[in-house]
Design a protein around this motif. Structure first.
Motif, mmCIF file in Angstrom:
data_model
loop_
_atom_site.group_PDB
_atom_site.id
_atom_site.type_symbol
_atom_site.label_atom_id
_atom_site.label_comp_id
_atom_site.label_asym_id
_atom_site.label_seq_id
_atom_site.Cartn_x
_atom_site.Cartn_y
_atom_site.Cartn_z
ATOM 1 N N GLY A 102 -18.049 1.447 0.276
ATOM 2 C CA GLY A 102 -17.132 2.226 -0.529
ATOM 3 C C GLY A 102 -16.372 3.280 0.231
ATOM 4 O O GLY A 102 -16.627 4.462 0.085
ATOM 5 N N ARG A 103 -15.457 2.857 1.059
ATOM 6 C CA ARG A 103 -14.690 3.801 1.872
ATOM 7 C C ARG A 103 -13.205 3.697 1.552
ATOM 8 O O ARG A 103 -12.670 2.621 1.343
ATOM 9 C CB ARG A 103 -14.913 3.507 3.342
ATOM 10 N N PHE A 104 -12.577 4.877 1.553
ATOM 11 C CA PHE A 104 -11.123 4.960 1.438
ATOM 12 C C PHE A 104 -10.566 5.314 2.810
ATOM 13 O O PHE A 104 -11.244 5.931 3.624
ATOM 14 C CB PHE A 104 -10.708 6.071 0.462
ATOM 15 N N ARG A 105 -9.336 4.941 3.019
ATOM 16 C CA ARG A 105 -8.620 5.419 4.194
ATOM 17 C C ARG A 105 -7.384 6.114 3.676
ATOM 18 O O ARG A 105 -6.614 5.554 2.889
ATOM 19 C CB ARG A 105 -8.227 4.274 5.116
ATOM 20 N N VAL A 106 -7.186 7.351 4.120
ATOM 21 C CA VAL A 106 -6.030 8.149 3.719
ATOM 22 C C VAL A 106 -5.201 8.393 4.971
ATOM 23 O O VAL A 106 -5.715 8.866 5.987
ATOM 24 C CB VAL A 106 -6.465 9.493 3.086
ATOM 25 N N ASN A 107 -3.922 8.068 4.894
ATOM 26 C CA ASN A 107 -3.021 8.236 6.022
ATOM 27 C C ASN A 107 -1.839 9.090 5.575
ATOM 28 O O ASN A 107 -1.215 8.797 4.547
ATOM 29 C CB ASN A 107 -2.547 6.862 6.521
ATOM 30 N N ALA A 108 -1.537 10.127 6.337
ATOM 31 C CA ALA A 108 -0.430 11.019 6.008
ATOM 32 C C ALA A 108 0.768 10.712 6.890
ATOM 33 O O ALA A 108 0.638 10.484 8.086
ATOM 34 C CB ALA A 108 -0.851 12.469 6.200
ATOM 35 N N ASN A 109 1.929 10.709 6.268
ATOM 36 C CA ASN A 109 3.190 10.544 6.981
ATOM 37 C C ASN A 109 4.128 11.615 6.432
ATOM 38 O O ASN A 109 4.815 11.393 5.434
ATOM 39 C CB ASN A 109 3.745 9.138 6.765
ATOM 40 N N GLY A 110 4.100 12.784 7.077
ATOM 41 C CA GLY A 110 4.869 13.909 6.547
ATOM 42 C C GLY A 110 4.235 14.378 5.249
ATOM 43 O O GLY A 110 3.057 14.700 5.202
ATOM 44 N N LYS A 111 5.022 14.400 4.166
ATOM 45 C CA LYS A 111 4.501 14.823 2.868
ATOM 46 C C LYS A 111 4.117 13.630 1.990
ATOM 47 O O LYS A 111 3.870 13.791 0.805
ATOM 48 C CB LYS A 111 5.544 15.673 2.150
ATOM 49 N N LEU A 112 4.087 12.454 2.579
ATOM 50 C CA LEU A 112 3.729 11.247 1.845
ATOM 51 C C LEU A 112 2.356 10.758 2.298
ATOM 52 O O LEU A 112 1.992 10.872 3.465
ATOM 53 C CB LEU A 112 4.766 10.148 2.089
ATOM 54 N N LEU A 113 1.606 10.215 1.342
ATOM 55 C CA LEU A 113 0.268 9.705 1.643
ATOM 56 C C LEU A 113 0.156 8.231 1.267
ATOM 57 O O LEU A 113 0.726 7.781 0.280
ATOM 58 C CB LEU A 113 -0.798 10.469 0.851
ATOM 59 N N ASP A 114 -0.607 7.516 2.080
ATOM 60 C CA ASP A 114 -1.030 6.162 1.767
ATOM 61 C C ASP A 114 -2.539 6.216 1.591
ATOM 62 O O ASP A 114 -3.241 6.864 2.379
ATOM 63 C CB ASP A 114 -0.706 5.190 2.902
ATOM 64 N N VAL A 115 -3.052 5.522 0.567
ATOM 65 C CA VAL A 115 -4.495 5.458 0.338
ATOM 66 C C VAL A 115 -4.871 3.992 0.175
ATOM 67 O O VAL A 115 -4.244 3.268 -0.602
ATOM 68 C CB VAL A 115 -4.918 6.246 -0.919
ATOM 69 N N TRP A 116 -5.882 3.557 0.938
ATOM 70 C CA TRP A 116 -6.382 2.196 0.846
ATOM 71 C C TRP A 116 -7.872 2.219 0.546
ATOM 72 O O TRP A 116 -8.586 3.124 0.995
ATOM 73 C CB TRP A 116 -6.188 1.439 2.162
ATOM 74 N N LEU A 117 -8.343 1.228 -0.185
ATOM 75 C CA LEU A 117 -9.769 0.994 -0.346
ATOM 76 C C LEU A 117 -10.135 -0.081 0.675
ATOM 77 O O LEU A 117 -9.514 -1.142 0.723
ATOM 78 C CB LEU A 117 -10.091 0.496 -1.760
ATOM 79 N N LEU A 118 -11.100 0.218 1.526
ATOM 80 C CA LEU A 118 -11.501 -0.708 2.575
ATOM 81 C C LEU A 118 -12.633 -1.603 2.080
ATOM 82 O O LEU A 118 -13.641 -1.107 1.572
ATOM 83 C CB LEU A 118 -11.948 0.054 3.822
ATOM 84 N N VAL A 119 -12.449 -2.906 2.215
ATOM 85 C CA VAL A 119 -13.488 -3.872 1.868
ATOM 86 C C VAL A 119 -13.742 -4.753 3.083
ATOM 87 O O VAL A 119 -12.896 -4.867 3.968
ATOM 88 C CB VAL A 119 -13.111 -4.722 0.629
ATOM 89 N N ARG A 120 -14.906 -5.353 3.143
ATOM 90 C CA ARG A 120 -15.267 -6.190 4.289
ATOM 91 C C ARG A 120 -15.461 -7.631 3.834
ATOM 92 O O ARG A 120 -16.070 -7.887 2.807
ATOM 93 C CB ARG A 120 -16.560 -5.710 4.933
ATOM 94 N N CYS A 121 -14.974 -8.543 4.647
ATOM 95 C CA CYS A 121 -15.194 -9.969 4.416
ATOM 96 C C CYS A 121 -16.681 -10.243 4.632
ATOM 97 O O CYS A 121 -17.263 -9.808 5.627
ATOM 98 C CB CYS A 121 -14.345 -10.807 5.375
ATOM 99 N N VAL A 122 -17.286 -10.956 3.715
ATOM 100 C CA VAL A 122 -18.708 -11.267 3.814
ATOM 101 C C VAL A 122 -18.973 -12.234 4.967
ATOM 102 O O VAL A 122 -19.996 -12.153 5.632
ATOM 103 C CB VAL A 122 -19.213 -11.854 2.477
ATOM 104 N N SER A 123 -18.025 -13.126 5.254
ATOM 105 C CA SER A 123 -18.230 -14.140 6.297
ATOM 106 C C SER A 123 -18.002 -13.615 7.706
ATOM 107 O O SER A 123 -18.829 -13.793 8.589
ATOM 108 C CB SER A 123 -17.311 -15.330 6.061
#
Length: 185
Positions: A38-59
């Motif tokens: 259950g991890r998020f990745r937050v990336n800032a680009n100036g005053k804008l943010l990108d947020v991703w939920l990281l999932v892992r392939c089981v295989s």
């Protein structure tokens, strides 16, 4: 339902872990991924943010990024949610993953196999009829006829003949319902 005196029980369907995602991996083409850590990745680009939920392939154990928010102004975030993204809050991960809108947008479905449990008291065998109120802590889709058959030790055909319910028994549901099991005639 029944006009005879009956036993009233409460059942609760609870999530035991996050469900697997049915999502095709771009590398190995497998159909299953997990968000167990259950991890998020937050990336800032100036005053804008990108947020991703990281999932892992089981295989192949490769990381897949599912877009939660893209190029969103910092001011558009709820401060509590933004703080939760930074801390990888498990409740926020679960809420994001269980959001049907998020699943549609990211094109995955949830595989609830072995990810839930039924908390139910022991059923007395001499006190028929039995009325049961089923509630759900999380939106776990279960078929009522299978749930009832497993808990009472009946066949699904017996369930359809002996159970009176406020919903169709053969259709999966993830919302609460009530049913009554009548005595065997």
């Amino acid at each position: 339902m029944s006009s005879q005196p009956h036993i009233v029980l409460s059942w609760v369907v609870r999530r035991t872990r996050l469900p697997l995602l049915s999502l095709r991996c771009a590398v190995c083409r497998a159909e299953s991924a997990t968000a167990a850590k259950g991890r998020f990745r937050v990336n800032a680009n100036g005053k804008l943010l990108d947020v991703w939920l990281l999932v892992r392939c089981v295989s192949c154990d490769r990381t897949i990024k599912l877009t939660v928010r893209e190029r969103a102004p910092v001011s558009s975030f709820d401060p509590a949610d933004l703080h939760g993204h930074h801390l990888n809050d498990p409740d926020l991960v679960a809420a994001t993953l269980l959001d049907p809108w998020f699943a549609r947008r990211c094109r995955f479905t949830l595989d609830w196999t072995d990810a839930w449990t039924l908390d139910a008291p022991t059923v007395p065998l001499d006190g028929w009829p039995v009325q049961v109120d089923v509630t759900f802590d999380d939106p776990v889709p279960v078929r009522p006829d299978r749930l009832i058959a497993r808990r009472f030790g009946l066949t699904r055909a017996e369930v359809l003949g002996r159970v009176k319910s406020d919903i169709p028994l053969k259709r999966p549901t993830s919302t609460g319902f009530t049913f009554t099991v009548l005595a065997d005639d």
